[in-house]
Each structure stands twice: as C-alpha cells, then as structure tokens.
Design a protein around this motif. Structure first.
Motif, PDB file in Angstrom:
ATOM      1  N   ALA A   1       9.550 -17.106   1.970  1.00 13.73           N
ATOM      2  CA  ALA A   1       8.627 -16.892   2.919  1.00 13.73           C
ATOM      3  C   ALA A   1       9.004 -16.072   4.255  1.00 13.73           C
ATOM      4  O   ALA A   1      10.065 -16.365   4.858  1.00 13.73           O
ATOM      5  CB  ALA A   1       7.813 -18.092   3.304  1.00 13.73           C
ATOM      6  N   GLY A   2       8.431 -15.006   4.642  1.00 13.90           N
ATOM      7  CA  GLY A   2       8.914 -14.380   5.946  1.00 13.90           C
ATOM      8  C   GLY A   2       9.830 -13.272   5.642  1.00 13.90           C
ATOM      9  O   GLY A   2      10.281 -12.485   6.515  1.00 13.90           O
ATOM     10  N   ASP A   3      10.020 -13.000   4.235  1.00 16.93           N
ATOM     11  CA  ASP A   3      11.226 -11.938   4.071  1.00 16.93           C
ATOM     12  C   ASP A   3      10.546 -10.541   4.471  1.00 16.93           C
ATOM     13  O   ASP A   3      11.539  -9.614   4.968  1.00 16.93           O
ATOM     14  CB  ASP A   3      11.441 -11.660   2.556  1.00 16.93           C
ATOM     15  CG  ASP A   3      12.591 -12.587   2.149  1.00 16.93           C
ATOM     16  OD1 ASP A   3      12.676 -12.894   0.992  1.00 16.93           O
ATOM     17  OD2 ASP A   3      13.245 -13.419   2.968  1.00 16.93           O
ATOM     18  N   GLU A   4       9.214 -10.258   4.262  1.00 12.45           N
ATOM     19  CA  GLU A   4       8.738  -9.142   5.012  1.00 12.45           C
ATOM     20  C   GLU A   4       8.848  -8.962   6.471  1.00 12.45           C
ATOM     21  O   GLU A   4       8.943  -7.735   6.624  1.00 12.45           O
ATOM     22  CB  GLU A   4       7.293  -8.911   4.381  1.00 12.45           C
ATOM     23  CG  GLU A   4       6.376 -10.034   5.119  1.00 12.45           C
ATOM     24  CD  GLU A   4       6.245 -11.157   4.148  1.00 12.45           C
ATOM     25  OE1 GLU A   4       7.361 -11.726   3.678  1.00 12.45           O
ATOM     26  OE2 GLU A   4       5.056 -11.990   4.220  1.00 12.45           O
ATOM     27  N   ASP A   5       8.876  -9.842   7.218  1.00 13.28           N
ATOM     28  CA  ASP A   5       9.071  -9.552   8.520  1.00 13.28           C
ATOM     29  C   ASP A   5      10.631  -9.374   8.909  1.00 13.28           C
ATOM     30  O   ASP A   5      10.906  -9.130   9.948  1.00 13.28           O
ATOM     31  CB  ASP A   5       8.907 -10.892   9.190  1.00 13.28           C
ATOM     32  CG  ASP A   5       7.281 -11.248   8.896  1.00 13.28           C
ATOM     33  OD1 ASP A   5       7.159 -12.529   8.795  1.00 13.28           O
ATOM     34  OD2 ASP A   5       6.511 -10.201   9.006  1.00 13.28           O
ATOM     35  N   LYS A   6      11.676  -9.611   7.952  1.00 19.74           N
ATOM     36  CA  LYS A   6      13.045  -9.220   7.987  1.00 19.74           C
ATOM     37  C   LYS A   6      13.447  -7.982   8.159  1.00 19.74           C
ATOM     38  O   LYS A   6      14.769  -7.730   8.166  1.00 19.74           O
ATOM     39  CB  LYS A   6      14.044 -10.489   7.386  1.00 19.74           C
ATOM     40  CG  LYS A   6      13.448 -11.708   7.985  1.00 19.74           C
ATOM     41  CD  LYS A   6      14.202 -12.829   7.241  1.00 19.74           C
ATOM     42  CE  LYS A   6      13.873 -14.276   7.488  1.00 19.74           C
ATOM     43  NZ  LYS A   6      14.080 -14.955   6.257  1.00 19.74           N
ATOM     44  N   VAL A   7      12.828  -7.188   7.383  1.00 19.15           N
ATOM     45  CA  VAL A   7      13.246  -5.822   6.984  1.00 19.15           C
ATOM     46  C   VAL A   7      12.352  -4.780   7.957  1.00 19.15           C
ATOM     47  O   VAL A   7      11.320  -4.830   8.041  1.00 19.15           O
ATOM     48  CB  VAL A   7      13.210  -5.429   5.600  1.00 19.15           C
ATOM     49  CG1 VAL A   7      13.993  -6.244   4.729  1.00 19.15           C
ATOM     50  CG2 VAL A   7      11.551  -5.546   5.037  1.00 19.15           C
ATOM     51  N   ASP A   8      13.197  -3.393   8.014  1.00 23.62           N
ATOM     52  CA  ASP A   8      12.508  -2.414   8.905  1.00 23.62           C
ATOM     53  C   ASP A   8      12.962  -1.124   7.751  1.00 23.62           C
ATOM     54  O   ASP A   8      14.108  -0.861   7.827  1.00 23.62           O
ATOM     55  CB  ASP A   8      13.226  -2.262  10.125  1.00 23.62           C
ATOM     56  CG  ASP A   8      12.769  -1.265  10.873  1.00 23.62           C
ATOM     57  OD1 ASP A   8      13.528  -0.521  11.496  1.00 23.62           O
ATOM     58  OD2 ASP A   8      11.539  -0.820  10.504  1.00 23.62           O
ATOM     59  N   PRO A   9      12.105  -0.424   7.322  1.00 22.05           N
ATOM     60  CA  PRO A   9      10.784  -0.530   7.772  1.00 22.05           C
ATOM     61  C   PRO A   9       9.899  -1.639   7.040  1.00 22.05           C
ATOM     62  O   PRO A   9      10.439  -2.011   5.982  1.00 22.05           O
ATOM     63  CB  PRO A   9      10.071   0.927   7.023  1.00 22.05           C
ATOM     64  CG  PRO A   9      11.122   1.266   5.946  1.00 22.05           C
ATOM     65  CD  PRO A   9      12.435   0.632   6.412  1.00 22.05           C
ATOM     66  N   VAL A  10       8.741  -2.032   7.485  1.00 14.99           N
ATOM     67  CA  VAL A  10       8.061  -3.142   6.650  1.00 14.99           C
ATOM     68  C   VAL A  10       7.631  -2.518   5.458  1.00 14.99           C
ATOM     69  O   VAL A  10       7.215  -1.392   5.262  1.00 14.99           O
ATOM     70  CB  VAL A  10       7.009  -3.704   7.483  1.00 14.99           C
ATOM     71  CG1 VAL A  10       7.570  -4.607   8.735  1.00 14.99           C
ATOM     72  CG2 VAL A  10       5.739  -2.550   8.277  1.00 14.99           C
ATOM     73  N   PRO A  11       7.448  -3.382   4.303  1.00 14.98           N
ATOM     74  CA  PRO A  11       7.117  -3.034   3.243  1.00 14.98           C
ATOM     75  C   PRO A  11       5.536  -2.301   3.249  1.00 14.98           C
ATOM     76  O   PRO A  11       4.630  -2.442   4.123  1.00 14.98           O
ATOM     77  CB  PRO A  11       6.692  -4.262   2.187  1.00 14.98           C
ATOM     78  CG  PRO A  11       7.614  -5.242   2.789  1.00 14.98           C
ATOM     79  CD  PRO A  11       7.417  -4.901   4.351  1.00 14.98           C
ATOM     80  N   SER A  12       5.184  -1.305   2.237  1.00 15.28           N
ATOM     81  CA  SER A  12       3.867  -0.763   2.370  1.00 15.28           C
ATOM     82  C   SER A  12       2.887  -1.882   2.115  1.00 15.28           C
ATOM     83  O   SER A  12       1.591  -1.577   2.722  1.00 15.28           O
ATOM     84  CB  SER A  12       3.762   0.488   1.373  1.00 15.28           C
ATOM     85  OG  SER A  12       5.062   1.225   1.486  1.00 15.28           O
ATOM     86  N   PHE A  13       3.146  -2.570   1.131  1.00 17.42           N
ATOM     87  CA  PHE A  13       2.110  -3.644   0.957  1.00 17.42           C
ATOM     88  C   PHE A  13       3.097  -4.781   0.413  1.00 17.42           C
ATOM     89  O   PHE A  13       3.960  -4.745  -0.073  1.00 17.42           O
ATOM     90  CB  PHE A  13       1.121  -2.901  -0.184  1.00 17.42           C
ATOM     91  CG  PHE A  13       0.137  -4.182  -0.639  1.00 17.42           C
ATOM     92  CD1 PHE A  13       0.242  -4.546  -1.936  1.00 17.42           C
ATOM     93  CD2 PHE A  13      -0.732  -4.417   0.310  1.00 17.42           C
ATOM     94  CE1 PHE A  13      -0.873  -5.528  -2.164  1.00 17.42           C
ATOM     95  CE2 PHE A  13      -1.734  -5.190  -0.107  1.00 17.42           C
ATOM     96  CZ  PHE A  13      -1.675  -6.176  -1.457  1.00 17.42           C
ATOM     97  N   VAL A  14       2.387  -5.972   0.578  1.00 10.39           N
ATOM     98  CA  VAL A  14       2.979  -7.455   0.090  1.00 10.39           C
ATOM     99  C   VAL A  14       2.089  -7.964  -0.908  1.00 10.39           C
ATOM    100  O   VAL A  14       1.110  -8.325  -0.676  1.00 10.39           O
ATOM    101  CB  VAL A  14       3.402  -8.269   1.306  1.00 10.39           C
ATOM    102  CG1 VAL A  14       4.081  -9.683   0.585  1.00 10.39           C
ATOM    103  CG2 VAL A  14       4.255  -7.707   2.247  1.00 10.39           C
ATOM    104  N   ALA A  15       2.597  -8.047  -2.012  1.00 10.69           N
ATOM    105  CA  ALA A  15       1.508  -8.662  -3.200  1.00 10.69           C
ATOM    106  C   ALA A  15       2.141  -9.971  -3.693  1.00 10.69           C
ATOM    107  O   ALA A  15       2.957 -10.306  -3.758  1.00 10.69           O
ATOM    108  CB  ALA A  15       1.256  -7.652  -4.397  1.00 10.69           C
ATOM    109  N   ASP A  16       1.039 -10.739  -3.939  1.00 11.50           N
ATOM    110  CA  ASP A  16       1.534 -12.022  -4.503  1.00 11.50           C
ATOM    111  C   ASP A  16       2.469 -11.933  -5.713  1.00 11.50           C
ATOM    112  O   ASP A  16       3.585 -12.695  -5.828  1.00 11.50           O
ATOM    113  CB  ASP A  16       0.251 -12.661  -4.873  1.00 11.50           C
ATOM    114  CG  ASP A  16      -0.305 -13.497  -3.841  1.00 11.50           C
ATOM    115  OD1 ASP A  16      -1.671 -13.988  -4.060  1.00 11.50           O
ATOM    116  OD2 ASP A  16       0.026 -13.710  -2.607  1.00 11.50           O
ATOM    117  N   ASP A  17       2.329 -11.209  -6.676  1.00  6.77           N
ATOM    118  CA  ASP A  17       2.923 -10.852  -7.734  1.00  6.77           C
ATOM    119  C   ASP A  17       2.894  -9.552  -8.340  1.00  6.77           C
ATOM    120  O   ASP A  17       2.073  -8.699  -7.795  1.00  6.77           O
ATOM    121  CB  ASP A  17       2.510 -12.084  -8.519  1.00  6.77           C
ATOM    122  CG  ASP A  17       1.229 -12.062  -9.350  1.00  6.77           C
ATOM    123  OD1 ASP A  17       0.816 -12.959  -9.566  1.00  6.77           O
ATOM    124  OD2 ASP A  17       0.460 -10.980  -9.087  1.00  6.77           O
TER     125      ASP A  17
END
Lengths: 259, 296
Positions: free
Chosen positions: A227-243
């Motif tokens: 949880a929160g991995d998407e906030d730790k990278v730059d650039p942020v992912p184009s989209f975050v999907a459950d699976d």
C-alpha cells in the motif's frame, strides 16, 4: 490520448505467483489477445530459464508462445556474448541453460542474478576478489526484494549493492528498470515506446522504469505491491489497477488509449 | 644534528624543531604538534588473522611495550566481532602483549550499553561466538532492531533474509551495525566485512545504518575520553584507510596507515583520503612518535 499498440506484461506477481494464477488473469489475457495490440511478457525472473518458465506458465493454464517471453537473462546473455565475457556466475541452477556455451574459466567478470543458493559468504567473497582485480560487475537486475510463496524475500539488488560497496565498482544492470531493457523488448514488435504500456506489480522497476523509458505504466496491486507504493515513485503511474484483469478492462474501456 | 626555526603561525610565534627521522629527512608534518595519546587498531596492526591462531606482526609487541614504558597513553580500538573480547585478549597475550581489558574498546560492550539504554530488543545477525553476549532484552519480545556483526559464514542467504524480514515488520526499523568495513585480511586473503551486509540491508529495506564501532565518532571519543586526551592530540594507527584513518581524521585526530594487514598498494594514492603518514608497520609508527615525543 495516445493509442496503445503494444502491451508489455510482467509475469511474477502480475499474472501469476509461482504456480498460482492471479484470479481472472487467463481470461483477461484472452480478452487482450482479441484486440489488435501486440503483446510481450517481460520479466526479471532469473531463477529459471525461459524454457522452464514457459513450461510452468503453460502448466498452470496460460497459452503463451515461448517467443513472447523476453527475460533479463536473455538480455544478459546478449551482453556476455557481445563482449566475449567469461563470467563468475551467481545464477540459479535452473537458469544456467541460458548460458550454455559461455565459459566461466579464469573469470574476467561477475554476473549476478537471483540465486539465493549462491548468496552465501564464500561465493560472495570469491566474487569480491574477482571484482577487486578490476573486472566488471553485471547485474541481471537489482530488485530490493521479491515475492515468494512464503512472503517477501531479500532480492539480488541487496547483494549487488554490497559488492559495489566492497569493491568501489558500479554494476551494469541489464534488466528492469533499465531503459535499454524495455526498448529491446519492443524492438521486434515494431512499436515505439510512446505507443506502448507496461503492466506490473513493482512500482519502481516495472512502472517507473517503463515510464522513464517513454512508455505508459499501469501498476497492479498484486504480488509484491505494498500500500502506498504508487506515491513513492516519480513519475506516478498512468493508472493503478487492483489487478491484471482490471488493468485490461481499463485499457479496453478506454479504447486502447491512455492519456 | 638538527635545526631550529621560528615561524609565525598566528598570534604567537612557534618554534619548530626539525629532526631527521630514521629514514633521513625532516620530521614528518604529522609529528609537529604534540601527541599525548595513541589509538591502535588490532587486526592488521598487532597480528594477522587466520583460521587457527593467527600470527603476530614483527615488531608490534616491542612497539606496544615501548609506548607503555615511555608513559604514552594508548588504547586498542577494534571492530573485531567474530570473537569475544576475553578470547581476543587471551590471544594477544599469548603473542606476548601485556594488556588489560579496560584498554580494549570493542563494539560489543558499546552496543550492549546502547541496547540497555534505549531498551531495544535485538534481532541478531552476528558470529555464533558472540551471540551470548548480545542476547539482551526480554525473551519473547518482538525485535525492535537488527544488530549486525561480522558473522562470516553466518552471512547466509537465509540469515540475511530473516534480518530483512525482521526490519520490514518493525514499526520503527533500526539497523545497528558493528563497524562499516568493506573487507579485511584473514588467512592471507581478503574477505568481506560487515559493512557490505549493512549496505545490502540498507538497500533492501530503505533504512540507514547506525554504526557502533569505527568509524563512528562516538566510538573514538569514548577511547579518547578514557585517556583524558583531546582528538587533536591523538593519533590512530590502523590498516583500514576508511574505518581507521579517515574515521580518525574526521574526529580531529591524525590517522596513520600501516602497510600490514589488509593494505594493498593499489589503495594509494586514494582519491579522497590522505593519511597523515604511511608506515611499513606499527614499529615504524611508534619509532617516529617516540622520537618526536621528547621534542614537543
């Protein structure tokens, strides 16, 4: 909006974990194949050769062609051949067949993959001594950790970092998240980075790596995701999907385009 | 033979005495200001380490005796954590060294003190021989830190993985490493030191290490305080250009590098570290220190 012509799909943690299929992944892959996108499976998995990996995926129900798989082991072999290296190999037994014909006699380099059985003190010390002579260190990838059936496990990146510190050398990395890896994977698909998307569970190595190389990136919340991995990278992912199934649905719902 | 010169180096003139050293030439720059205490590394300076007993370095026993006879205070500062300090002392005494336990500064008692002070429960990745000394805290309590020592063959993948997992579940992960060395000499060959594994865990977990032992300033200062000597009046003699020499210099001490132990000629010239002096061995360092002593 950019039309997507190719989808690069991570394997371990994204469509399967060891011998378990991520629920819905087989159907999702079929749905994707029914569209006109080109597909390649890209993996840093270095614990086994392409052949063994392909067998495993087929056994658990996926219909994948061996040629659709591009691994960091393949990338490493290409580099070893190009430079005529004789590597001291910290490579899993099951991965050695990718290096058939490569000589390890009188080593002039060190090659590190995911090989827990080789990360003991004796092997690591031998590697250090070779590196202290000025030999190059090739890292198939520098994963900090990976997901095993019994939980997270420390990755080869930690051991590569230790060897870099010990000897003052800098590893050359051939796998994700190196840009060269993604570009090589797209090469025979004839699709540019800007028209491609990478789907994976590793925010840094899959998604951020791909996006830095010019692709779009979709992060899935399975496998090694925390949880929160998407906030730790730059650039942020184009989209975050459950699976993976949700990622495929998202692509199709948006007419195979991404902003 | 010698000369006397008066220089202005600030508010009051300073008189320097230049004496030839044994090797000829003027007294080394590093000996100009008074030396009132000496810190000595052990492995690579007093003896060469090996699987059996190890071998004493020629001239080192006499050098230490000369320091003691001259009244020059000295302490031993080691990062050795594969052996309990008592066993290490016994070994040194078997080589002829006359030493007292209180003269030896090791990371083990230092970290035990820290663990008690901060009420930490350690997950240990250390040499089996020192595990007993480091078992601190209530049995069964969840670990609140990882303590990393020179575990040698105990640095297995499984043990690294356990330490990794322990750190990943701590609400406030703390990685305490007993030293930060890159390699050391053992059985006449170089082998990996604890710093390599500290870096590995730092990378995997995204945490920073806390170093107990060289080159932590707190560790050096402990020994200096015990001698009642200020850093600028002290010299550290060691075989590790980072942990010993640079570590000492960063504290305000002078750092002297010996060519015994883990030294290799390819180390010099070093891109960032300039030892105050490079000598063949401890005997040479002590010769120069004592020759200068009378002059300051």
């Amino acid at each position: 909006m950019r039309k997507i012509g190719a989808v690069l799909i991570d394997l371990s943690g994204t469509i399967h974990i060891d011998n378990t299929v991520i629920p819905g992944a087989i159907q999702a892959l079929n749905k994707l194949r029914a569209t006109d996108v080109k597909i390649k499976f890209v993996t840093n998995t270095t614990k086994e050769s392409k052949r063994i990996l392909h067998d495993r995926l087929t056994c658990i129900g996926f219909t994948i062609d061996k040629d659709e798989i591009f691994t960091s082991l393949t990338a490493a072999r290409q580099l070893v051949d190009k430079r005529a290296l004789r590597p001291y190999m910290l490579i899993a037994e099951a991965a050695r067949e990718e290096f058939a014909g490569v000589s390890g006699q009188d080593p002039n380099s060190v090659l590190v993959g995911l090989a827990p059985e080789c990360f003991d003190y004796e092997h690591m010390t031998t590697a250090m001594r070779i590196l202290l002579e000025g030999s190059p260190l090739i890292a198939i990838h520098k994963a900090r950790y990976y997901k095993r059936s019994d939980g997270l496990a420390i990755g080869p990146g930690a051991f590569v970092t230790g060897l870099e510190y010990s000897t003052g050398c800098k590893a050359e990395v051939v796998g994700k998240p190196e840009s060269s890896f993604f570009h090589t994977a797209l090469q025979d698909l004839g699709v540019s980075a800007a028209e491609a998307v990478m789907i994976g569970d590793d925010a840094r190595d899959d998604v951020c790596g791909a996006m830095t190389a010019g692709l779009r990136g979709i992060l899935v919340k399975t496998g090694k995701y925390r949880a929160g991995d998407e906030d730790k990278v730059d650039p942020v992912p184009s989209f975050v999907a459950d699976d993976f199934p949700r990622a495929v649905d998202y692509l199709i719902e948006n007419g195979l385009s991404l902003p | 033979m010698g000369c006397k010169a008066t220089l202005s180096l600030g508010p009051s003139p300073v008189t320097l005495h230049c004496e030839p050293t044994r090797k000829g030439g003027r007294m080394g720059e590093w000996l100009r200001s008074p030396i009132r205490g000496v810190l000595l590394d052990i492995t690579g300076v007093l003896y060469e380490s090996s699987a059996e007993h190890g071998t004493v370095i020629p001239g080192s026993v006499k050098a230490v005796n000369r320091l003691r006879e001259s009244g020059m205070p000295f302490r031993l500062v080691t990062n050795e954590t594969t052996t309990p300090t008592k066993v290490l002392l016994d070994k040194l005494r078997s080589f002829g060294y006359q030493l007292e336990e209180r003269e030896l500064f090791s990371p083990i008692p230092a970290v035990v003190k820290l663990l008690h002070q901060e009420q930490l429960v350690p997950h240990l990745l250390v040499h089996p021989k020192v595990e007993g000394e480091l078992r601190v805290g209530e049995k069964g309590s969840p670990a609140s830190c990882v303590v990393l020592g020179d575990a040698e063959d105990n640095f297995s993948y499984a043990n690294l993985n356990s330490a990794f997992r322990a750190l990943m579940v701590m609400p406030r992960p703390r990685l305490i490493t007993l030293g930060y060395g890159r390699y050391y000499k053992h059985n006449q060959q170089l082998q990996l030191d604890v710093g390599v594994y500290a870096k590995a865990l730092e990378f995997a977990c995204g945490v920073e290490s806390e170093v107990v032992g060289k080159p932590s300033p707190a560790f050096f200062n402990q020994a200096l305080a015990d001698m009642g000597v200020q850093a600028k009046e002290a010299v550290m003699v060691g075989d590790d250009i980072s942990s010993d020499v640079e570590g000492a210099q960063k504290c305000g001490m002078r750092g002297v590098l010996v060519r015994t132990g883990k030294f290799t000629s390819s180390l010099l010239p070093h891109p960032t570290i300039t030892p105050d002096c490079v000598v063949d061995n401890l005997a040479e360092a002590v010769d120069q220190i004592l020759a200068a002593k009378g002059k300051n």
